[in-house]
Write a protein that holds these residues in place. Structure first.
Motif, mmCIF file in Angstrom:
data_model
loop_
_atom_site.group_PDB
_atom_site.id
_atom_site.type_symbol
_atom_site.label_atom_id
_atom_site.label_comp_id
_atom_site.label_asym_id
_atom_site.label_seq_id
_atom_site.Cartn_x
_atom_site.Cartn_y
_atom_site.Cartn_z
ATOM 1 N N GLN A 1 0.824 -1.209 0.000
ATOM 2 C CA GLN A 1 0.000 0.000 0.000
ATOM 3 C C GLN A 1 0.861 1.263 0.000
ATOM 4 O O GLN A 1 0.529 2.252 -0.660
ATOM 5 N N LEU A 2 1.979 1.243 0.711
ATOM 6 C CA LEU A 2 2.890 2.388 0.686
ATOM 7 C C LEU A 2 3.588 2.509 -0.660
ATOM 8 O O LEU A 2 3.872 3.623 -1.130
ATOM 9 N N LYS A 3 3.859 1.368 -1.292
ATOM 10 C CA LYS A 3 4.553 1.380 -2.580
ATOM 11 C C LYS A 3 3.793 2.183 -3.623
ATOM 12 O O LYS A 3 4.397 2.880 -4.455
ATOM 13 N N LYS A 4 2.482 2.137 -3.597
ATOM 14 C CA LYS A 4 1.682 2.841 -4.599
ATOM 15 C C LYS A 4 1.961 4.338 -4.576
ATOM 16 O O LYS A 4 2.008 4.986 -5.615
ATOM 17 N N GLY A 5 2.141 4.885 -3.366
ATOM 18 C CA GLY A 5 2.431 6.311 -3.266
ATOM 19 C C GLY A 5 3.776 6.664 -3.869
ATOM 20 O O GLY A 5 3.909 7.691 -4.542
ATOM 21 N N TYR A 6 4.779 5.816 -3.665
ATOM 22 C CA TYR A 6 6.101 6.088 -4.219
ATOM 23 C C TYR A 6 6.116 5.902 -5.737
ATOM 24 O O TYR A 6 6.816 6.623 -6.451
ATOM 25 N N LEU A 7 5.341 4.942 -6.233
ATOM 26 C CA LEU A 7 5.212 4.803 -7.686
ATOM 27 C C LEU A 7 4.590 6.046 -8.297
ATOM 28 O O LEU A 7 5.026 6.539 -9.345
#
Length: 466
Positions: free
Chosen positions: A437-443
């Protein structure tokens, strides 16, 4: 005449070399050589970072015990400085570092490779180290293991960029993935844990295309750390002998509590981060940071000082001393502390705090049940595995990490059962991984507004680079 002899000798040597070492072997060695160099560098950086982190944590504890009131000045100052370092130099160095590496792996295709620089690189690495050191100096409940993964991934990414154009190379994704595995192996001195984490959490693909490089990189990074720090265990050798079969019921129950607690902590962090986004001006951010720091300082000063730091002292206390008692409020504070620290915007991971929270749950259950000695220790280890599984959703990695940290192979089935039970329990709280879920923000940050869908498409294009 001499020149002709030299040329003939050179041709004979090259011919002999080609006979001894076929072209495929030479290509594999040349491909692996940059991994070996990067592994050595990553191991050195990881060791240096670990020592600095330890010094900062010791200094924080000394200041608190010698000048207890200073926490009300030191914590707001350090929280604000750590946030400012990240905002000024590298916003994507905030937080743990694992979601950034996951996003970088998704972007590591020829078309998107340039965007990896936003998530990994020299500036990211230096910012990560500086911000997390300031955080722990201020008494924050953060760890260094997640940051070490992003730092090692940055080292491997830099080495990959330095490779000459004609040099035979493997895909960028393989470099980043191998760097993450080497970073975790060096951080915890757990080579198997690094390998399993790479395959279970980061890759989720076949590693047969670069397994030699992956294995050798983990070995080199781990040996580099051991050469400097010695053959240490992250925790030590807790007593887990002469356990009864009925203890499996306690292991499962403790792991379920740990899995629920880990998943709940992550869900609270995500909701708190959404609320935190309202503080979108410098003045509001500083106001929030001051309030969060003073709140945590108040808990440490008036209620329980164990809310501070990575939590390794708690693990050592409950595993290696006769006093295995744990108050319920300590369990809550060890969950509350990482939540508050993670949303400040500074750098710092949740691996070690998650293990400490799990250990406190295990000790609390053992205390309530009247268990002592080895029986209490296995519940503590089960709580550690359970809570870490609830956070990472990587049950096998969690079990192997705790197994390698303590070198207690006799309880491998206990730890695997704990991991399985915790993973099932965590699904009841949230069906999605915290890091995913955090990865989506960094993408989204790396791709920009017009390319948000390309992160998923990048996964489909990975095979073309192999």
């Amino acid at each position: 005449m001499k020149h002709d002899r030299f040329q003939k000798l050179r041709q004979q040597v090259m011919y002999g070399f080609e006979l001894l070492f076929p072209e495929k072997f030479r290509e594999n060695v040349l491909q692996a050589l940059p991994f070996w160099v990067a592994s050595l560098l990553a191991g050195l950086v990881a060791v240096g970072y670990a020592r600095l982190f330890g010094y900062a944590e010791q200094l924080s504890a000394y200041l608190f015990h010698s000048y207890k009131w200073s926490i009300f000045l030191l914590m707001p100052l350090c929280f604000s400085l750590a946030w400012w370092i990240v905002q000024w130099f590298a916003p994507n160095a905030r937080g743990s570092g694992i979601p950034q590496v996951m996003a970088a792996i998704d972007l590591s295709t020829p078309r998107q490779a340039a965007k990896v620089d936003k998530l990994l690189g020299f500036r990211i690495m230096v910012t990560k180290i500086a911000s997390s050191l300031v955080m722990v100096l201020g008494g924050a409940a953060v760890g260094r293991e997640g940051p070490t993964i992003q730092i090692a991934g940055s080292v491997f990414h830099l080495v990959n960029k330095w490779i000459p154009a004609r040099w035979p190379r493997l895909a960028l994704q393989n470099f980043i993935l191998t760097g993450a595995a080497a970073g975790l192996a060096a951080a915890f001195n757990t080579p198997l844990g690094g390998l399993v984490f790479a395959m279970e959490e980061l890759a989720r693909i076949h590693v047969k295309y670069f397994r030699t490089a992956l294995f050798s990189a983990v070995i080199i990074a781990g040996l580099t750390a051991q050469a400097i720090l010695g053959p240490y265990l992250y925790l030590g050798y807790p007593d887990v002998g002469n356990l009864r079969f009925t203890v499996f019921f306690g292991v499962a129950a403790t792991a379920v509590l740990g899995g629920l607690g880990g998943a709940a902590m992550c869900r609270i962090i995500l909701r708190a981060m959404k609320w935190r986004s309202r503080f979108n001006t410098p003045s509001k951010n500083l106001l929030f940071l001051a309030g969060a720091a003073l709140l945590l300082a108040g808990v440490a000063f008036f209620l329980d000082h164990q809310v501070m730091g990575s939590g390794k002292e708690i693990m050592n206390k409950v595993l290696f001393t006769p006093d295995k008692s744990m108050e319920g409020q300590t369990v809550l504070w060890r969950i509350f502390g990482p939540v508050l620290c993670f949303i400040t915007g500074g750098a710092g991971g949740v691996f070690a705090p998650a293990l400490a929270a799990g250990a406190s749950i295990g000790a609390y259950v053992a205390d309530l049940s009247g268990m002592t000695g080895a029986t209490a220790n296995i519940l503590i280890l089960s709580g550690m595995v359970g809570f870490l599984t609830g956070v990472t959703r990587t049950p096998f990695t969690s079990a192997i990490l705790v197994l390698e940290m303590t070198d207690r192979h006799s309880v491998i089935f206990h730890l695997l059962l704990a991991a399985l039970a915790a993973n099932l329990a965590a699904l009841l709280v949230d069906g999605h991984s915290f890091y995913d879920q955090l990865k989506k923000g960094y993408l989204k940050d790396a791709l920009g507004d017009g390319e948000q869908g390309n992160g998923e498409k990048a996964k489909e294009n990975r095979e073309t680079e192999k």
